[in-house]
Design a protein around this motif. Sequence first.
Motif, PDB file in Angstrom:
ATOM      1  N   UNK A 109       3.177 -29.975 -34.297  1.00 33.98           N
ATOM      2  CA  UNK A 109       1.789 -29.781 -34.732  1.00 33.98           C
ATOM      3  C   UNK A 109       0.886 -29.271 -33.612  1.00 33.98           C
ATOM      4  N   UNK A 110       0.994 -29.879 -32.442  1.00 37.73           N
ATOM      5  CA  UNK A 110       0.108 -29.463 -31.346  1.00 37.73           C
ATOM      6  C   UNK A 110       0.433 -28.038 -30.882  1.00 37.73           C
ATOM      7  N   UNK A 111       1.705 -27.667 -30.852  1.00 35.45           N
ATOM      8  CA  UNK A 111       2.076 -26.302 -30.457  1.00 35.45           C
ATOM      9  C   UNK A 111       1.583 -25.287 -31.490  1.00 35.45           C
ATOM     10  N   UNK A 112       1.703 -25.627 -32.768  1.00 33.66           N
ATOM     11  CA  UNK A 112       1.219 -24.721 -33.805  1.00 33.66           C
ATOM     12  C   UNK A 112      -0.303 -24.571 -33.738  1.00 33.66           C
ATOM     13  N   UNK A 113      -1.001 -25.671 -33.463  1.00 37.04           N
ATOM     14  CA  UNK A 113      -2.468 -25.614 -33.357  1.00 37.04           C
ATOM     15  C   UNK A 113      -2.896 -24.762 -32.160  1.00 37.04           C
ATOM     16  N   UNK A 114      -2.232 -24.930 -31.030  1.00 33.96           N
ATOM     17  CA  UNK A 114      -2.557 -24.140 -29.844  1.00 33.96           C
ATOM     18  C   UNK A 114      -2.275 -22.658 -30.093  1.00 33.96           C
ATOM     19  N   UNK A 115      -1.151 -22.354 -30.715  1.00 36.36           N
ATOM     20  CA  UNK A 115      -0.816 -20.966 -31.021  1.00 36.36           C
ATOM     21  C   UNK A 115      -1.864 -20.349 -31.948  1.00 36.36           C
ATOM     22  N   UNK A 116      -2.303 -21.105 -32.938  1.00 36.80           N
ATOM     23  CA  UNK A 116      -3.345 -20.605 -33.855  1.00 36.80           C
ATOM     24  C   UNK A 116      -4.641 -20.311 -33.100  1.00 36.80           C
ATOM     25  N   UNK A 117      -5.008 -21.173 -32.148  1.00 34.57           N
ATOM     26  CA  UNK A 117      -6.221 -20.947 -31.355  1.00 34.57           C
ATOM     27  C   UNK A 117      -6.099 -19.684 -30.515  1.00 34.57           C
ATOM     28  N   UNK A 118      -4.952 -19.492 -29.892  1.00 33.73           N
ATOM     29  CA  UNK A 118      -4.738 -18.309 -29.054  1.00 33.73           C
ATOM     30  C   UNK A 118      -4.771 -17.047 -29.914  1.00 33.73           C
ATOM     31  N   UNK A 119      -4.102 -17.074 -31.056  1.00 33.81           N
ATOM     32  CA  UNK A 119      -4.064 -15.893 -31.926  1.00 33.81           C
ATOM     33  C   UNK A 119      -5.433 -15.585 -32.531  1.00 33.81           C
ATOM     34  N   UNK A 120      -6.252 -16.603 -32.712  1.00 37.27           N
ATOM     35  CA  UNK A 120      -7.586 -16.400 -33.293  1.00 37.27           C
ATOM     36  C   UNK A 120      -8.472 -15.551 -32.377  1.00 37.27           C
ATOM     37  N   UNK A 121      -8.204 -15.546 -31.108  1.00 36.96           N
ATOM     38  CA  UNK A 121      -9.004 -14.769 -30.150  1.00 36.96           C
ATOM     39  C   UNK A 121      -8.791 -13.277 -30.359  1.00 36.96           C
ATOM     40  N   UNK A 122      -7.594 -12.873 -30.746  1.00 37.69           N
ATOM     41  CA  UNK A 122      -7.335 -11.474 -31.049  1.00 37.69           C
ATOM     42  C   UNK A 122      -6.635 -10.697 -29.956  1.00 37.69           C
ATOM     43  N   UNK A 123      -6.508 -11.267 -28.785  1.00 31.70           N
ATOM     44  CA  UNK A 123      -5.783 -10.612 -27.691  1.00 31.70           C
ATOM     45  C   UNK A 123      -5.481 -11.669 -26.635  1.00 31.70           C
ATOM     46  N   UNK A 124      -4.616 -11.296 -25.696  1.00 33.35           N
ATOM     47  CA  UNK A 124      -4.302 -12.194 -24.586  1.00 33.35           C
ATOM     48  C   UNK A 124      -4.397 -11.408 -23.283  1.00 33.35           C
ATOM     49  N   UNK A 125      -4.670 -12.084 -22.180  1.00 34.73           N
ATOM     50  CA  UNK A 125      -4.778 -11.375 -20.901  1.00 34.73           C
ATOM     51  C   UNK A 125      -3.414 -10.904 -20.400  1.00 34.73           C
ATOM     52  N   UNK A 126      -3.459  -9.946 -19.498  1.00 33.89           N
ATOM     53  CA  UNK A 126      -2.248  -9.456 -18.830  1.00 33.89           C
ATOM     54  C   UNK A 126      -1.567 -10.643 -18.159  1.00 33.89           C
ATOM     55  N   UNK A 127      -0.238 -10.685 -18.213  1.00 34.28           N
ATOM     56  CA  UNK A 127       0.504 -11.773 -17.574  1.00 34.28           C
ATOM     57  C   UNK A 127       0.573 -13.040 -18.419  1.00 34.28           C
ATOM     58  N   UNK A 140       4.772 -13.274 -22.649  1.00 32.51           N
ATOM     59  CA  UNK A 140       4.557 -12.999 -24.074  1.00 32.51           C
ATOM     60  C   UNK A 140       3.311 -12.131 -24.227  1.00 32.51           C
ATOM     61  N   UNK A 141       3.440 -11.059 -24.978  1.00 32.55           N
ATOM     62  CA  UNK A 141       2.274 -10.246 -25.339  1.00 32.55           C
ATOM     63  C   UNK A 141       1.635 -10.860 -26.582  1.00 32.55           C
ATOM     64  N   UNK A 142       0.479 -10.336 -26.936  1.00 31.45           N
ATOM     65  CA  UNK A 142      -0.182 -10.796 -28.154  1.00 31.45           C
ATOM     66  C   UNK A 142       0.732 -10.565 -29.358  1.00 31.45           C
ATOM     67  N   UNK A 143       1.379  -9.420 -29.387  1.00 33.80           N
ATOM     68  CA  UNK A 143       2.308  -9.084 -30.476  1.00 33.80           C
ATOM     69  C   UNK A 143       3.483 -10.068 -30.517  1.00 33.80           C
ATOM     70  N   UNK A 144       3.987 -10.450 -29.351  1.00 33.49           N
ATOM     71  CA  UNK A 144       5.075 -11.429 -29.295  1.00 33.49           C
ATOM     72  C   UNK A 144       4.619 -12.769 -29.878  1.00 33.49           C
ATOM     73  N   UNK A 145       3.397 -13.169 -29.519  1.00 39.17           N
ATOM     74  CA  UNK A 145       2.864 -14.435 -30.033  1.00 39.17           C
ATOM     75  C   UNK A 145       2.638 -14.362 -31.544  1.00 39.17           C
ATOM     76  N   UNK A 146       2.193 -13.209 -32.032  1.00 43.08           N
ATOM     77  CA  UNK A 146       2.063 -13.041 -33.486  1.00 43.08           C
ATOM     78  C   UNK A 146       3.439 -13.192 -34.156  1.00 43.08           C
ATOM     79  N   UNK A 147       4.447 -12.610 -33.533  1.00 41.74           N
ATOM     80  CA  UNK A 147       5.806 -12.731 -34.067  1.00 41.74           C
ATOM     81  C   UNK A 147       6.287 -14.172 -34.086  1.00 41.74           C
ATOM     82  N   UNK A 148       5.965 -14.917 -33.020  1.00 46.87           N
ATOM     83  CA  UNK A 148       6.318 -16.333 -32.971  1.00 46.87           C
ATOM     84  C   UNK A 148       5.603 -17.086 -34.088  1.00 46.87           C
ATOM     85  N   UNK A 149       4.329 -16.789 -34.254  1.00 47.80           N
ATOM     86  CA  UNK A 149       3.568 -17.425 -35.338  1.00 47.80           C
ATOM     87  C   UNK A 149       4.157 -17.112 -36.700  1.00 47.80           C
ATOM     88  N   UNK A 150       4.543 -15.855 -36.903  1.00 44.81           N
ATOM     89  CA  UNK A 150       5.153 -15.464 -38.173  1.00 44.81           C
ATOM     90  C   UNK A 150       6.501 -16.154 -38.367  1.00 44.81           C
TER      91      UNK A 150
END
Length: 184
Positions: A109-127, A140-150
């Motif tokens: 649950x906590x990992x899914x909640x954190x991932x949702x918060x990160x994805x809600x921002x719309x992008x992630x910083x370099x590195x 992980x790129x933003x696209x990689x994180x979206x894939x993990x979420x999916x």
Amino acid sequence: MKIIKRKSDDVVLFASPFLALSEGVCSGRGWSYRHTGPELELEEVAELPEGFIVRGWSHKDGVWTSNAIADQVILPAKRAKKIAQFTAQATAENLANIDYMGHTWRADSSSQALLAQVLAIGSVPEGMYWRDSSGTPRAMSYSDLQGLGLAILTHGLAADNNLMTKTAAVVAAATAAEIDAIVY
């Protein structure tokens, strides 16, 4: 345990460790009953079935079979217990670690909640990195994180669909044996 049952249909009329049957008189501790109806027989059994009620079960050749009387009493509780068991299994499956991109990731649950918060921002910083189930940081790129979420969503959806199918089968089951036969 002793039971007294009708010979005609094997329906159990009395159950107690202290039963006796002699010349049409059934008796137990502190009671007796003169029986003038169908022929009865006394039998010893190892144990009574779960949810036993008199006149709700028959016993023949070592096999217990519930009838409509017992089913009215035991089926609602059996259904609720089975559905609760399946719900717990689906929840555990939904929160279990998941494989994605060659690594195993936490999906609690906590990992899914954190991932949702990160994805809600719309992008992630370099590195950007995400820690796998062993705690090792993985780039992980933003696209990689979206894939993990999916992947987590798809896995959870499969668990929920299985839960809905099994719950419908439990609700439709007409006997205790049918409910017991349904597995997650």
